[in-house]
Write an enzyme that holds these catalytic residues in place. Sequence first.
Site, mmCIF file in Angstrom:
data_model
loop_
_atom_site.group_PDB
_atom_site.id
_atom_site.type_symbol
_atom_site.label_atom_id
_atom_site.label_comp_id
_atom_site.label_asym_id
_atom_site.label_seq_id
_atom_site.Cartn_x
_atom_site.Cartn_y
_atom_site.Cartn_z
ATOM 1 N N HIS A 377 0.841 -1.201 0.000
ATOM 2 C CA HIS A 377 0.000 0.000 0.000
ATOM 3 C C HIS A 377 0.873 1.245 0.000
ATOM 4 O O HIS A 377 1.766 1.372 0.831
ATOM 5 C CB HIS A 377 -0.905 0.001 1.247
ATOM 6 C CG HIS A 377 -1.859 1.151 1.278
ATOM 7 N ND1 HIS A 377 -2.067 1.929 2.392
ATOM 8 C CD2 HIS A 377 -2.659 1.663 0.321
ATOM 9 C CE1 HIS A 377 -2.974 2.861 2.121
ATOM 10 N NE2 HIS A 377 -3.347 2.723 0.874
ATOM 11 N N GLU A 379 -0.099 4.920 0.271
ATOM 12 C CA GLU A 379 -0.939 6.118 0.402
ATOM 13 C C GLU A 379 0.001 7.310 0.233
ATOM 14 O O GLU A 379 1.021 7.406 0.918
ATOM 15 C CB GLU A 379 -1.610 6.153 1.786
ATOM 16 C CG GLU A 379 -2.363 7.429 2.106
ATOM 17 C CD GLU A 379 -3.450 7.764 1.094
ATOM 18 O OE1 GLU A 379 -4.422 7.016 1.000
ATOM 19 O OE2 GLU A 379 -3.319 8.792 0.359
ATOM 20 N N GLU A 448 -8.598 6.959 -5.225
ATOM 21 C CA GLU A 448 -8.665 8.397 -5.524
ATOM 22 C C GLU A 448 -8.047 8.659 -6.904
ATOM 23 O O GLU A 448 -7.090 9.443 -7.041
ATOM 24 C CB GLU A 448 -7.976 9.232 -4.436
ATOM 25 C CG GLU A 448 -8.622 9.134 -3.072
ATOM 26 C CD GLU A 448 -8.193 7.903 -2.286
ATOM 27 O OE1 GLU A 448 -7.041 7.470 -2.452
ATOM 28 O OE2 GLU A 448 -9.010 7.364 -1.532
ATOM 29 N N GLU A 472 -16.524 1.344 2.072
ATOM 30 C CA GLU A 472 -16.003 2.006 3.275
ATOM 31 C C GLU A 472 -16.952 3.097 3.770
ATOM 32 O O GLU A 472 -16.954 3.430 4.949
ATOM 33 C CB GLU A 472 -14.604 2.578 3.016
ATOM 34 C CG GLU A 472 -14.584 3.698 2.014
ATOM 35 C CD GLU A 472 -13.172 4.162 1.646
ATOM 36 O OE1 GLU A 472 -12.213 3.446 1.936
ATOM 37 O OE2 GLU A 472 -13.056 5.255 1.074
HETATM 38 C C1 NOJ Z 1 -8.984 5.943 1.289
HETATM 39 C C2 NOJ Z 1 -9.064 4.614 0.622
HETATM 40 O O1 NOJ Z 1 -10.179 4.511 -0.193
HETATM 41 C C3 NOJ Z 1 -9.086 3.546 1.683
HETATM 42 O O2 NOJ Z 1 -9.258 2.292 1.083
HETATM 43 C C4 NOJ Z 1 -7.822 3.611 2.496
HETATM 44 O O3 NOJ Z 1 -7.930 2.718 3.554
HETATM 45 C C5 NOJ Z 1 -7.598 5.018 3.049
HETATM 46 N N1 NOJ Z 1 -7.736 6.003 2.037
HETATM 47 C C6 NOJ Z 1 -6.211 5.176 3.640
HETATM 48 O O4 NOJ Z 1 -5.249 5.139 2.637
#
Ligand code: NOJ
Length: 666
Positions: A377, A379, A448, A472
Amino acid sequence: MNKFFKCFLVWLTAAAASFGAAAGPAAVSSPDGRIAVTVSTDKAGRLSYSVSRDSHVVLAPSRLGLVLRGVPDMADGFRITKTDRRHIDETWRPVWGEESEIRNNCNELRVSLAQPKTAPGRAISVVFRVFNDGVGFRYEFPRQKTLQDFVIMDELTEFAFTAPHRSWSLPVEGIRFYEGLFRELPLDSIGWASTPVTIRDDQARLSMALHEANLTDYAAMNVRATPGSPVLRAALTPWASGEKVFVTDTRVTPWRTLIITDNDGDMMLSRIMLNLNEPCRIDDTSWVRPARYMGVWWCYHMKTATWEDGPRHGATTDNVIRHMDFAARHGFDGVLVEGWNHDWRTWDFSFTRPYDDFDIDSITAFGRAHNVALIGHNETGGKTLNYEAQLDSAMDFYHDKGVHYVKTGYVGDFLDNRERHSSQYGVRHYRKVIERAARSQICIDNHEPVIPTGLQRTYPNLMTQEGVRGQEWDAWCPEGGNPPSHTVTLPFTRLLAGPVDFTPGTFCFENPVFPKTRVLTTLAKQLALFVILYSPLQMASDQIENYEANPGPLAFLSECPTDWERTLYPEAEIGRYITVARHAKDSDTWYLASATGEEARTSTVPLTFLTPGVTYLATIYRDGPDADYLTNPTPVTIEQRRLTAADTLTLPLARSGGYAVRLTRI
Ligand code: NOJ
């Protein structure tokens, strides 16, 4: 005839008169002759096109052109200098997908244009491809002395629908990352909307969708409506400084696409978008593998663990190995791990520095031994400059550790505090990541994103993307959860743009953090969504404990494929219900899944798609007695029946309910 429509007819007649003159129109039809496109110029040399199906006008004369900076616009003074036609009919095999073969069958019309008075010497083209189920067109700007690099300030491209049809779209403003509920509105009321825009011409009984294909080094195409007019105009996402596109090396625009079909089911089977992307550019795709995965993930949204290090840190070696062990025992190919890297406290991320309690070597060794992939991951917090500075080292790092999947993320209102995700700036960044990841044999699940446009044909390592109000939101959204109609609207809207990482498969209907927010479906509908909401990387969202408490339904998630030979939609109505039948690749097994919105219903499916004369064992997971998404979401009846192609399967669905069926040849 209502007042609006009368006014529109007057406008249409006037527009047809003004566009009708000058150079003889050029025309092209679909291979079956039902869809026709006409291109012409008027006296002022303004260029327009129109589209009809059978004899019904779908798009009245609609303007084409571009407004440029500092050089004459490509708006008028056009002369058609040449037209070229060709027929394309080829069949290609996607690396993964909803079917194993796709036919690209269309007629192409290339219209070469000059602007002798306004821009002497300049030569550009507009190319149309007309398929049996819609139309695509794009502008092409060959490099030439009089047209080097240039700046597009606006597209004049119009889509002149003939009435304010019913439509489904998302607004550009006020919604981040396409995470909204699709609005059903008359076409003239959609304001500034992103595509896909799904459109129903109820009079002509047409299901249509406006979108784009092959978004490369350009801004995403949104559209703008004017109240009182059914004409949409392209409205590209701007740079912060106002320009729309800096044209340098990429000398073609993305294809503007309009699917035109008889019903909602056929609309979802259209492959125009994929056909208008370039063939695969990755020679060896053996490492690009569809997968079912789970994650150290829902715990964060349920706040039982933290992304950042500390006493409740989620991404610890032990916890990840516990997940990998569960995944291995229950048929999941991978485990997503978020919160593994520095620094979730500051969101100043390193993409190569694990937290001390995350031992990546032990984790990947365990994964290798148990055949479970670590899904990494990254982010970025929307800080693309920080990510690009580390991109090589991050991809090398994952490659060295044997990691083949990475989920990327861009949470933040703007990229680098300035640019929109769907701007040319964003489009360039996302492409850089996909291409760089391919070089390290890494598949991407992008959150995103800019709206997908079929690039997975060219880069099948771009496996899935968010760009959706996903599951989510059922963890924390203030309105209580995604409404029942949402998941039976997405296949007809967002999914027309490509696979979605919605993350179905939540089995727990209690929320310790936001007690009034939860998944607003039955449990059986969660299983159905695993088949309906297509993604070659399909995530089962829930936590281990909730799966252990429901071994019956878990068995379905544990073996449901994510790569298909063939797909059909026996029942489909946008916002109300959907039933899909999918033939699993390299097998004799079919999967049938159905979901409904607010209303309970009975699904009736003739099983004519099965091989005649063969008996199949159907394992059915359906809403149990008295199941109801609000009062009693959990009962699931699991039963087996013997069925053949001569049978019709009739099953009840609860409110916001569903079913999932596996049909194996006996
Ligand atoms: C938004 C993402 O859609 C989600 O899947 C993720 O857990 C969080 N951001 C943190 O990166």
